[in-house]
Design an enzyme around this catalytic site. Structure first.
Site, PDB file in Angstrom:
ATOM      1  N   GLY A 155       0.974  -1.230   0.012  1.00  0.00           N
ATOM      2  CA  GLY A 155       0.064   0.002  -0.105  1.00  0.00           C
ATOM      3  C   GLY A 155       0.668   1.232  -0.100  1.00  0.00           C
ATOM      4  O   GLY A 155       0.120   2.461   0.142  1.00  0.00           O
ATOM      5  N   GLY A 156       2.242   1.093   0.133  1.00  0.00           N
ATOM      6  CA  GLY A 156       2.980   2.314  -0.036  1.00  0.00           C
ATOM      7  C   GLY A 156       3.188   3.106  -1.106  1.00  0.00           C
ATOM      8  O   GLY A 156       3.384   4.279  -1.258  1.00  0.00           O
ATOM      9  N   GLY A 167       2.168   3.144  -5.983  1.00  0.00           N
ATOM     10  CA  GLY A 167       1.437   2.801  -6.845  1.00  0.00           C
ATOM     11  C   GLY A 167      -0.052   2.694  -6.751  1.00  0.00           C
ATOM     12  O   GLY A 167      -0.647   3.468  -5.950  1.00  0.00           O
ATOM     13  N   ASP A 198       7.311  -8.270   5.296  1.00  0.00           N
ATOM     14  CA  ASP A 198       7.424  -8.860   3.874  1.00  0.00           C
ATOM     15  C   ASP A 198       6.529 -10.080   3.987  1.00  0.00           C
ATOM     16  O   ASP A 198       6.343 -10.804   4.753  1.00  0.00           O
ATOM     17  CB  ASP A 198       8.876  -9.561   3.870  1.00  0.00           C
ATOM     18  CG  ASP A 198       9.349 -10.197   2.526  1.00  0.00           C
ATOM     19  OD1 ASP A 198       8.385 -10.767   1.957  1.00  0.00           O
ATOM     20  OD2 ASP A 198      10.441 -10.165   2.197  1.00  0.00           O
ATOM     21  N   ARG A 244       6.078 -12.692   2.465  1.00  0.00           N
ATOM     22  CA  ARG A 244       6.902 -13.977   1.963  1.00  0.00           C
ATOM     23  C   ARG A 244       7.160 -14.742   3.740  1.00  0.00           C
ATOM     24  O   ARG A 244       7.487 -15.993   3.653  1.00  0.00           O
ATOM     25  CB  ARG A 244       8.156 -13.889   1.441  1.00  0.00           C
ATOM     26  CG  ARG A 244       7.784 -13.561  -0.010  1.00  0.00           C
ATOM     27  CD  ARG A 244       9.203 -13.192  -0.825  1.00  0.00           C
ATOM     28  NE  ARG A 244       9.910 -11.859  -0.397  1.00  0.00           N
ATOM     29  CZ  ARG A 244      10.681 -11.419  -1.072  1.00  0.00           C
ATOM     30  NH1 ARG A 244      11.346 -12.091  -1.936  1.00  0.00           N
ATOM     31  NH2 ARG A 244      11.325 -10.236  -0.636  1.00  0.00           N
ATOM     32  N   SER A 256      16.394 -17.581 -12.925  1.00  0.00           N
ATOM     33  CA  SER A 256      17.192 -18.666 -12.155  1.00  0.00           C
ATOM     34  C   SER A 256      16.006 -19.238 -11.304  1.00  0.00           C
ATOM     35  O   SER A 256      14.997 -18.725 -11.233  1.00  0.00           O
ATOM     36  CB  SER A 256      18.185 -18.137 -11.318  1.00  0.00           C
ATOM     37  OG  SER A 256      17.528 -17.062 -10.338  1.00  0.00           O
ATOM     38  N   TYR A 268      -3.854 -12.085 -17.503  1.00  0.00           N
ATOM     39  CA  TYR A 268      -3.313 -13.407 -18.084  1.00  0.00           C
ATOM     40  C   TYR A 268      -3.243 -14.432 -16.709  1.00  0.00           C
ATOM     41  O   TYR A 268      -2.524 -15.391 -16.934  1.00  0.00           O
ATOM     42  CB  TYR A 268      -1.789 -13.051 -18.466  1.00  0.00           C
ATOM     43  CG  TYR A 268      -0.749 -12.334 -17.417  1.00  0.00           C
ATOM     44  CD1 TYR A 268      -0.287 -13.126 -16.239  1.00  0.00           C
ATOM     45  CD2 TYR A 268      -0.436 -11.022 -17.764  1.00  0.00           C
ATOM     46  CE1 TYR A 268       0.701 -12.330 -15.383  1.00  0.00           C
ATOM     47  CE2 TYR A 268       0.444 -10.390 -16.915  1.00  0.00           C
ATOM     48  CZ  TYR A 268       1.100 -11.060 -15.581  1.00  0.00           C
ATOM     49  OH  TYR A 268       1.730 -10.267 -14.862  1.00  0.00           O
ATOM     50  N   LYS A 282      -0.532 -15.810 -10.142  1.00  0.00           N
ATOM     51  CA  LYS A 282      -1.844 -15.128 -10.103  1.00  0.00           C
ATOM     52  C   LYS A 282      -2.969 -16.155 -10.612  1.00  0.00           C
ATOM     53  O   LYS A 282      -4.243 -15.744  -9.883  1.00  0.00           O
ATOM     54  CB  LYS A 282      -2.058 -13.935 -11.140  1.00  0.00           C
ATOM     55  CG  LYS A 282      -0.762 -12.846 -10.917  1.00  0.00           C
ATOM     56  CD  LYS A 282      -1.352 -11.898  -9.700  1.00  0.00           C
ATOM     57  CE  LYS A 282      -0.543 -10.467  -9.551  1.00  0.00           C
ATOM     58  NZ  LYS A 282      -1.138  -9.703  -8.566  1.00  0.00           N
ATOM     59  N   PRO A 328      -6.917  -6.273 -13.348  1.00  0.00           N
ATOM     60  CA  PRO A 328      -6.683  -4.896 -14.122  1.00  0.00           C
ATOM     61  C   PRO A 328      -5.905  -4.994 -15.347  1.00  0.00           C
ATOM     62  O   PRO A 328      -4.820  -5.820 -15.292  1.00  0.00           O
ATOM     63  CB  PRO A 328      -6.024  -3.937 -13.256  1.00  0.00           C
ATOM     64  CG  PRO A 328      -5.862  -4.718 -11.842  1.00  0.00           C
ATOM     65  CD  PRO A 328      -5.897  -6.170 -12.121  1.00  0.00           C
TER      66      PRO A 328
HETATM   67  N1  COA Z   1      14.927 -10.362 -13.926  1.00  0.00           N
HETATM   68  C1  COA Z   1      15.222 -11.702 -13.704  1.00  0.00           C
HETATM   69  N2  COA Z   1      15.748 -12.342 -12.565  1.00  0.00           N
HETATM   70  C2  COA Z   1      15.732 -11.358 -11.623  1.00  0.00           C
HETATM   71  C3  COA Z   1      15.361  -9.724 -11.888  1.00  0.00           C
HETATM   72  C4  COA Z   1      14.969  -9.450 -12.974  1.00  0.00           C
HETATM   73  N3  COA Z   1      14.666  -8.424 -13.472  1.00  0.00           N
HETATM   74  N4  COA Z   1      15.788  -9.016 -10.519  1.00  0.00           N
HETATM   75  C5  COA Z   1      16.122 -10.174  -9.722  1.00  0.00           C
HETATM   76  N5  COA Z   1      16.153 -11.401 -10.249  1.00  0.00           N
HETATM   77  C6  COA Z   1      16.435 -12.648  -9.706  1.00  0.00           C
HETATM   78  C7  COA Z   1      17.744 -12.327  -8.807  1.00  0.00           C
HETATM   79  O1  COA Z   1      19.049 -12.415  -9.678  1.00  0.00           O
HETATM   80  C8  COA Z   1      17.713 -13.508  -7.950  1.00  0.00           C
HETATM   81  O2  COA Z   1      17.951 -14.760  -8.167  1.00  0.00           O
HETATM   82  P1  COA Z   1      19.664 -15.250  -8.018  1.00  0.00           P
HETATM   83  O3  COA Z   1      19.608 -15.485  -6.271  1.00  0.00           O
HETATM   84  O4  COA Z   1      19.472 -16.703  -8.709  1.00  0.00           O
HETATM   85  O5  COA Z   1      20.384 -14.691  -8.656  1.00  0.00           O
HETATM   86  C9  COA Z   1      16.289 -13.588  -7.669  1.00  0.00           C
HETATM   87  O6  COA Z   1      15.605 -13.015  -8.835  1.00  0.00           O
HETATM   88  C10 COA Z   1      15.893 -12.576  -6.492  1.00  0.00           C
HETATM   89  O7  COA Z   1      16.268 -11.385  -6.535  1.00  0.00           O
HETATM   90  P2  COA Z   1      16.539 -10.380  -5.247  1.00  0.00           P
HETATM   91  O8  COA Z   1      16.926  -9.139  -5.671  1.00  0.00           O
HETATM   92  O9  COA Z   1      17.108 -11.152  -4.211  1.00  0.00           O
HETATM   93  O10 COA Z   1      14.842 -10.401  -4.687  1.00  0.00           O
HETATM   94  P3  COA Z   1      14.277  -9.593  -3.502  1.00  0.00           P
HETATM   95  O11 COA Z   1      13.629 -10.475  -2.717  1.00  0.00           O
HETATM   96  O12 COA Z   1      15.389  -8.885  -2.729  1.00  0.00           O
HETATM   97  O13 COA Z   1      13.381  -8.795  -4.366  1.00  0.00           O
HETATM   98  C11 COA Z   1      11.267  -8.196  -5.603  1.00  0.00           C
HETATM   99  C12 COA Z   1      12.349  -9.067  -5.472  1.00  0.00           C
HETATM  100  C13 COA Z   1      10.620  -8.766  -6.559  1.00  0.00           C
HETATM  101  C14 COA Z   1      10.663  -7.783  -4.335  1.00  0.00           C
HETATM  102  C15 COA Z   1      12.178  -6.907  -6.266  1.00  0.00           C
HETATM  103  O14 COA Z   1      12.754  -7.299  -7.395  1.00  0.00           O
HETATM  104  C16 COA Z   1      11.288  -5.722  -6.414  1.00  0.00           C
HETATM  105  O15 COA Z   1      11.202  -4.937  -5.277  1.00  0.00           O
HETATM  106  N6  COA Z   1      10.810  -5.493  -7.283  1.00  0.00           N
HETATM  107  C17 COA Z   1       9.874  -4.240  -7.553  1.00  0.00           C
HETATM  108  C18 COA Z   1       8.410  -4.903  -7.248  1.00  0.00           C
HETATM  109  C19 COA Z   1       7.769  -5.340  -8.563  1.00  0.00           C
HETATM  110  O16 COA Z   1       8.240  -6.249  -9.280  1.00  0.00           O
HETATM  111  N7  COA Z   1       6.590  -4.480  -8.539  1.00  0.00           N
HETATM  112  C20 COA Z   1       5.854  -5.114  -9.814  1.00  0.00           C
HETATM  113  C21 COA Z   1       4.380  -5.464  -9.430  1.00  0.00           C
HETATM  114  S1  COA Z   1       3.586  -6.295 -10.763  1.00  0.00           S
END
Ligand code: COA
Length: 290
Positions: free
Chosen positions: A23-24, A26, A73, A75, A113, A155, A170, A196
């Site tokens: 909620g912070g 977007g 978090d 998770r 990965s 999707y 999803k 959406p």
């Molecule tokens: N494409 C492919 N792989 C990716 C990636 C990208 N853009 N970004 C990170 N990864 C991989 C990392 O390499 C890592 O894998 P590895 O350990 O095998 O190298 C794994 O994903 C986890 O990455 P990490 O950065 O440690 O994850 P995190 O838990 O710190 O953060 C998110 C993950 C998704 C929370 C973070 O990327 C984020 O804040 N994203 C923005 C939020 C978002 O996606 N919003 C969109 C909503 S639809």
């Protein structure tokens, strides 16, 4: 009356305490802010407390009401349970959970990965199920009604290349929404979802489609109504689905995408690229006079 104005009457969410995960920023922020305008109190959660605190202050200054920022978090089940207890202790009760927190990577699937794949599954599917289970168990144990609203995507049922972990997760959230709508209705708990289409946000869009990609793949071009969505339109729908006006809506997923996904689905939909002159020529060639 315009499509991007607030839709519900003042006070429509009065006396509702609503938890918005993610909620912070977007879309989560936009929906939370509208709930606040309609008289609700809101708990906003995400991993980043500094962002949440700044958002909470801004939201409350602009709209009044209570906005509680809680780091979590989704998770981590211990963090989810702690957030739930804290949210209740701050506001007395939580009546609505908006499962909005998500994560996504746009990538050819073979480049991901195992950890990347799991990261998205964990945030979207496990995160949503952990928040849902925590809230649902507590509501049931204390004989309180509740409402879930889950943000999915179109999707979730069509699938989509290049966002496979997100599509799989999803789809799971959608199945959970429909399943619990039936199983938990006897406890007074409703579950619905919104799918959406393109609604631009600062964060997700620049991350998912960096640089010029966003111009090249301009999502507005894929939408039959010819534009992307405005946040207020989504907030209007979300507010309705968490309000008591939607008391008979349960197990539904409502698409709000200007017709985007169906455009991709219909066999002949791309014939909109045929200019009028060509249709004229085809009519002439089959003997129709002008
Ligand atoms: N494409 C492919 N792989 C990716 C990636 C990208 N853009 N970004 C990170 N990864 C991989 C990392 O390499 C890592 O894998 P590895 O350990 O095998 O190298 C794994 O994903 C986890 O990455 P990490 O950065 O440690 O994850 P995190 O838990 O710190 O953060 C998110 C993950 C998704 C929370 C973070 O990327 C984020 O804040 N994203 C923005 C939020 C978002 O996606 N919003 C969109 C909503 S639809």
């Amino acid at each position: 009356m315009k499509f991007n104005e607030g839709m519900l009457r003042e006070g429509a969410l009065k006396d509702k305490n609503i938890l918005v995960t993610g909620g912070g920023t977007g879309l989560g922020r936009s929906m939370g802010e509208y709930f606040l305008k309609l008289g609700a109190n809101v708990v906003i959660s995400s991993r980043k407390l500094d962002v949440l605190e700044a958002t909470a202050k801004d939201m409350a200054d602009k709209n009044g009401g209570k906005v509680i920022p809680l780091a979590c978090d989704v998770r981590e089940i211990e963090q989810v349970e702690a957030m739930w207890e804290k949210a209740k202790s701050e506001l007395g009760e939580i009546h609505v959970v908006l499962n909005n927190a998500a994560g996504n990577f746009i990538s050819p699937t073979e480049r991901l990965s195992a950890n990347a794949f799991n990261t998205v599954l964990d945030i979207v599917l496990k995160g949503t199920s952990q928040v849902t289970l925590t809230a649902g168990k507590d509501w049931i144990a204390r004989k309180r009604p509740g409402t879930f609203l889950n943000i999915v995507t179109t999707y979730a049922w069509t699938g989509s290349g290049y966002v496979v972990p997100s599509a799989a997760a999803k789809a799971g959230v959608l199945a959970m929404t429909r399943s619990l709508a039936v199983e938990w209705a006897k406890y007074g708990i409703r579950s619905n979802a919104i799918a959406p289409g393109p609604f631009p946000t600062e964060g997700a869009w620049s991350r998912l489609l960096p640089g010029d990609l966003v111009k090249k793949f301009d999502p507005a071009k894929k939408v039959p109504v010819g534009r992307v969505g405005e946040h207020q339109e989504l907030a209007n729908l979300a507010a309705y689905l968490v309000s008591d006006f939607s008391a008979y809506v349960n197990g539904e997923v409502i698409t709000i995408d200007g017709g985007e996904w169906l455009k991709g689905a219909g066999e002949f939909n791309n014939l909109d690229q045929i200019p009028s002159e060509l249709w004229d020529m085809m009519e002439v060639s089959r003997g129709k006079k002008h």
